[in-house]
Structure formats: C-alpha cells, structure tokens
Design an enzyme around this catalytic site. Structure first.
Site, short mmCIF file in Angstrom:
data_model
loop_
_atom_site.label_atom_id
_atom_site.label_comp_id
_atom_site.label_asym_id
_atom_site.label_seq_id
_atom_site.Cartn_x
_atom_site.Cartn_y
_atom_site.Cartn_z
N HIS A 1 0.28 -0.92 -0.08
CA HIS A 1 0.62 -0.22 0.30
C HIS A 1 0.77 1.05 -0.17
O HIS A 1 0.28 2.49 -0.07
CB HIS A 1 -0.76 0.18 1.16
N ASP B 1 -0.21 -7.20 1.15
CA ASP B 1 0.21 -6.50 1.88
C ASP B 1 2.02 -6.24 1.47
O ASP B 1 2.80 -5.17 2.20
CB ASP B 1 -0.26 -5.53 2.47
N SER C 1 4.69 2.43 7.78
CA SER C 1 4.13 1.61 7.25
C SER C 1 5.70 0.57 6.57
O SER C 1 6.52 1.61 5.26
CB SER C 1 2.94 1.67 5.93
#
Length: 495
Positions: free
Chosen positions: A124, A154, A228
C-alpha cells in the site's frame, strides 16, 4: 569466570555421610548458575548499540502520483435549442484551459535485505505510484523499480542500483517470538526518518480483516503514519515483522500496532524476487468454524479444526475424496487448531506437492492424500437471489422452530431457486426458536440432516425425533443460503 565449589567440601565435614549432601548441593548450584539467564530475559540498559547497527539498513520510501484536477470553469447551462447554445459551446471549447495536474506525495518505510539492492516495503506504500524513491540514511536518493508486489499480504519488493554497497539485515524466526519479548521499530513516521521506538510483543495471531491470510504480530512499540513497510527487530537485530497497520481513533499511535510476521513474509518475498508474482496453494473447499454444538453432534472432542461446508468440483479436495462434513484437523503435519489457519497454511504449501490431510469423519480420524493445486486469481461472482413471499402450506418440524416443504416448480419460482436445487426449502421460522438463533431464513435450503440428504419433511422430522430420543442436544444441518453452504448445529428444544 569458572564457578568455584571447593568450599562445600571444606564445610561439609570429614564424615562419609556428608559427601552425598555436598555433591547434591554442588549439582543444584550448577543448575541454578547456568539456567538463571534462560528463566528471565531482562530489559537492555539501552537500545543505542542496536539502533546504531541497524539504522543504515532502514530506508525511507517516497512516492509521487500524478492526479488530474478540475479547471474550475464550467459551461453555463442554457435551454436546449437556445440560440446561445452553439455560441457558448464553441466559445468554451476554444478557450477552455487544460485541466491542471497535481502531484500527490506519500511517505513510507522499508529495509534492505540484500546487498544487491533489494528493498522490502508494504504494497500500500507504493500502490498506484508513478515514481518511487528510496532515501538512505545519508539522505541520498535513489530511484527504485518494483520487482513484484502482493496485495493479499501487503508486501512489495523494490530494487535500487546504489553507488555504494548497501548494508542488509537478516530475517529472524518469528515463530519463537513470545508475547512480552522486547522489539524495536525503525521507520519514517510523518517524514521524520530514522526514528527508533521500542516496546514489546503484545499479542500474536491477530486477525484485523486486512486480507485472507491475516496472522499479525501486535506490538506497543510506537508505529505511526509513515512507519508502514518498516522493520520490527528482535534484540538480536533480526527482522521478525514488517510494520503494516495501526489501530487508532485519532490517526496517531495509541500503542496498538500490527506487523506481518517474518515467517509469513519470507516465502512471499522469495517468490516475488524469483517470479515477480506469488503462486499459492489451493485445496478447493469452503470451510467454517467448529462450534461446541457442531463438535458435539460430530462426536469431536474440542472445537479445533476447520469444518468443510462444501467441496469445489474438480478441485484437489474433491479428487482426494474430502467430503462436506469432514473436519480438517491436520494439513501436511501442521495442526489446524483454528479454522482461519487453514487458508494460510495451504497457500504457503508448494504447488504440486502431495500432502497428508487428517480429517474427522464418522467419529474417527481418517487420513487422505491431497495434491495441492495453484490458486487462480479469479474472483467468484455469486448472484444473490431475492427471496419472495410464499403461501405454500408449511410442514412444521417440532422442537427446532421452522417449517419446511419439498421442492417444486412453484417454490423454485417463488424463492428464485435454481432448477438443480436440492433439499427442503424453509417456508417459515419461529422468531424465538432455535432456527432463528442460527440465522436460518425462509428460502434457505436444508440439503442434509445428520449428514444425510433429505427431500421430504417426513425424513427431516424422523431424523429430529431420532436425535432427540438418542439424547442428543442438537442436530447437524447443511444449509444453503445467500452466502453459500454452511453447517448449523441446531439446538433441539423440548418437544
């Protein structure tokens, strides 16, 4: 330093009766001396040395995406056929300025796993990006290209061509990480690159509905926007997780962060580097959880395993004679203590591998051999049918709170059922009965009762009566509804 035990002999006296006692005390001290560090893992005085060693391996990810903006000028609305219609149309087509473009920028984190320039981050972080840059600790910026990405887990793999040799980190064994172990997170929160936070593993095996293979580590090490894709390290400096998500009403860290375990990420990363995509194993079953009531009806001790609700035609399970109603207890030697573990274990299995699958069938364990196939990346489209009202006379089944009827053309038409539909159609529900508790609705099909097909209300009534007379508290139904096939352990109320 070698421990000294000679004083025990000196203090034990000269008598022969004291010698065994001295030897026993020496053995006890040796045991305590060497086992004490393993009994408790103390917190480090500082994370400075660990951070200094690992910071050069952690990178910042910067992405840009070009988006079209509105020009801000709208054509006036004029009545159709008006003499001004053609005038305004021609004027604005000739003078309309080009749509403005804007560049959206986002930040994330990543880490180097190979000196050749392979960098790991979240999918993402780089999804839909037109340009991707990797920023090293010395602030140098390198353009990166995508080697492969996997939305289901992911994970994304990038490749850079650095002028100097990169310093990679190694993966650790996330399966041995325990709740309460110290961890260190390094990343790029809110653009503040090279940020180090510490905490503990708060929980394991979290399912946050992010994807079909959720198995997250939870940590209270501060993770914020921009973290992230960054690594979660153990105290040996090994990556045991990839920071992926947080739970936060405010958008900032409240001590609930989630990381992909290293043992789940490694096979995905290896396939992305090798093939650019991920090939996953496929069994060809639809499953559901085993409840206490279902376990009781199947004679199964405990609620572990995955109950097979249906088997897909021409799939590996069908060819191996796995049946609806089987409970999968083990797959390739790995216990299935929770239903949601099965999809992940199957997906991680090598395509084409023949594995043993232990199932619970007929009140005993049965082992079958299954050859794992490749999961096709096609979506199954299921057409929902609208259940229409029905005035067919109801055949009430005592003690379960529902009425059923044998299928006919009128019922198929009323409830939008297929021509090849089988079983009994539910025509009525007692709002306070056992069937309503299980979410059974008019228009659902009862395909099996006690793992045997039924086509008439009398067959179902007889099986319910037999189950009650044998002392059972519930009876197992195979229901087909809008969501597909599922097993229901229906409580038997008083007659």
């Amino acid at each position: 330093m070698t421990p000294q035990f000679g004083h025990f002999r000196a203090e034990s006296g000269a008598g022969p009766l004291r010698a065994p006692m001295a030897r026993w005390m020496i053995a006890l001290v040796v045991l305590l001396f060497f086992s004490a560090p393993a009994l408790a893992r103390t917190a480090p005085d500082s994370f400075a040395e660990l951070a200094e060693r690992l910071l050069p391996s952690v990178v910042n990810i910067s992405t840009t995406q070009t988006a079209e903006g509105q020009s801000g000028i709208e054509v006036p609305v004029v009545p159709p056929g008006s003499p001004f219609e053609d005038f305004f149309k021609e004027f604005f087509e000739r003078n309309q300025p080009r749509q403005r473009q804007r560049r959206a920028t986002s930040l994330g984190s990543g880490f180097v796993i190979d000196a050749r320039g392979y960098v790991i981050t979240n999918n993402h972080v780089i999804q839909d990006a037109d340009e991707i840059s990797v920023i090293l600790q010395d602030e140098s910026r390198i353009e990166a290209k995508v080697i492969g990405r996997d939305p289901k887990t992911d994970i994304a793999v990038l490749k850079v061509e650095p002028s100097d040799k990169l310093k990679p980190v190694r993966f650790g064994d996330s399966d041995v990480a325990r709740v309460g172990d110290w961890v260190v997170a390094i990343g790029n929160p809110f653009g503040f690159g090279g940020s180090v936070t510490a905490g503990i593993i708060s929980a394991r095996g979290r399912d946050i509905n992010a994807g079909p293979y959720d198995d997250f580590l939870q940590t209270d090490a501060a993770i914020n926007r921009g973290n992230s894709g960054g690594p979660i390290f153990n105290l040996q400096g090994e990556v045991i997780g990839i920071a992926t998500a947080i739970f936060s009403p405010s958008g900032g860290s409240i001590g609930i962060g989630f990381a992909i375990p290293a043992n789940s990420a490694r096979p995905v990363i290896e396939q992305l580097i090798k093939h650019g995509a991920v090939r996953r194993g496929w069994l060809g079953v639809r499953i559901q959880s085993v409840t206490d009531e279902i376990a009781d009806t199947l004679g199964l001790k405990g609620v572990s395993g995955a109950l097979v609700a249906s088997v897909i035609d021409n799939g590996p399970a069908k060819k191996a004679d796995i049946r609806a109603g089987d409970v999968i207890l083990e797959f390739d030697g790995k216990p299935i203590d929770q239903m949601r573990k099965l999809p992940r274990i199957v997906a991680e299995t090598e395509v084409g591998k023949a594995v043993d699958v232990k199932v619970w069938r007929g009140n005993k364990p049965v082992t079958v051999k299954v050859t794992v196939a490749a999961l096709e990346e096609t979506e199954e489209v299921a057409a929902a049918t609208t259940r229409a009202p029905n005035e067919t006379p109801k055949a009430s089944i005592p003690g379960v709170g529902l009425a059923v009827a044998a299928l006919n053309d009128r019922l198929r038409s009323d409830y939008g059922l297929d021509e090849d539909a089988k079983g009994l159609v539910v025509t009525g529900i007692d709002a306070g009965g056992p069937a309503a508790e299980q979410g059974i609705k008019p228009g659902d099909l009862i395909v099996e009762v006690s793992q045997e097909p039924v086509t008439t209300p009398d067959q179902m009534a007889a099986k319910v009566t037999a189950a009650r007379e044998s002392g059972k508290k519930s009876i197992l139904l195979l229901i087909e509804g809008d969501a597909g096939l599922r097993f229901v352990a229906l409580r038997l109320a008083a007659n």
